[in-house]
Design an enzyme around this catalytic site. Structure first.
Site, mmCIF file in Angstrom:
data_model
loop_
_atom_site.group_PDB
_atom_site.id
_atom_site.type_symbol
_atom_site.label_atom_id
_atom_site.label_comp_id
_atom_site.label_asym_id
_atom_site.label_seq_id
_atom_site.Cartn_x
_atom_site.Cartn_y
_atom_site.Cartn_z
ATOM 1 N N CYS A 45 33.428 40.323 43.188
ATOM 2 C CA CYS A 45 34.216 41.126 44.412
ATOM 3 C C CYS A 45 34.198 42.653 44.215
ATOM 4 O O CYS A 45 33.765 43.369 44.964
ATOM 5 C CB CYS A 45 35.669 40.505 44.575
ATOM 6 N N HIS A 101 41.152 45.654 47.573
ATOM 7 C CA HIS A 101 40.729 45.290 46.294
ATOM 8 C C HIS A 101 40.004 46.496 45.342
ATOM 9 O O HIS A 101 39.221 45.921 44.541
ATOM 10 C CB HIS A 101 39.994 43.883 45.908
#
Length: 206
Positions: free
Chosen positions: A89, A146
């Site tokens: 990610c 994130h």
């Protein structure tokens, strides 16, 4: 290294070219071949973790209907060839937002990104949303960030005008928590809202 004897391409030039290309493609698709309108087109970029190429119907999924995504694809631009820059990610998001090979930044080496307050996307680093803002766009991120945690890092520090979503790598869609801690934000303000996260409107007017 340059091409054809020309000077090396800088990352700023690469990001600028990418932003200009996205705007140009969107204008061409929105105008249907006619001359572009004075108002720049909207750009909607959707990034989904763990989504395969054929997991939506407009890319050939025979047993699943995704009509809204299909409508966006039909009225916009659909890319047919690409390489995933990473299988995880944070590294993927680092490369997409900066236009750089992700491992040139410490952030791109951290996977999964934990609650380290010193690791994140530097606010002074050029990003796709910051370049779009210079081109006159308003920029909003809805969903997952994130790429670093407050107070040093965050969407509003890296080119976004507005942010609604979560800063960590995962979130319980019902309790809006990770590890027992709430992680739902409206800009830089922590909020509490009841309900299944994908069904919650971004603002009371939505």
């Amino acid at each position: 290294m340059g091409f054809g004897g020309k000077e090396p391409i800088t990352r700023r030039a690469l990001l600028g070219g990418a932003a200009a290309g996205m705007i140009g493609l969107a204008m061409r698709a929105g105008a249907g071949g006619a001359r572009p309108s004075a108002k720049p087109p909207n750009i909607v970029f959707i990034l989904a973790d763990d989504l395969g190429y054929a997991d939506v119907s407009c890319y050939g999924r025979p047993d699943l209907s995704t009509p809204n995504i299909g409508r966006i694809a039909a009225q916009g631009v659909r890319f047919l060839q690409a390489y995933a820059n990473s299988a995880v990610c944070t590294a993927t998001r680092t490369a997409l937002i900066t236009g750089r090979y992700q491992y040139r930044l410490r952030l791109g080496l951290e996977e999964p990104l934990r609650d380290n307050p010193d690791v994140g996307l530097p606010s002074e680093h050029p990003t796709l949303p910051s370049l779009l803002k210079k081109a006159g766009y308003s920029t909003t991120l809805v969903g997952k960030w994130h790429l670093g945690f407050l107070p040093k890092f965050g969407p509003l520090k890296s080119g976004y005008d507005h942010f609604y979503g979560f800063r960590s790598g995962a979130l319980d869609y019902f309790s809006h928590t990770i590890g027992g801690k709430e992680d739902l934000w409206d800009d830089d303000v922590a909020i509490h809202q009841a309900g299944y996260l994908p069904d919650i409107p971004v603002s009371p007017d939505d």
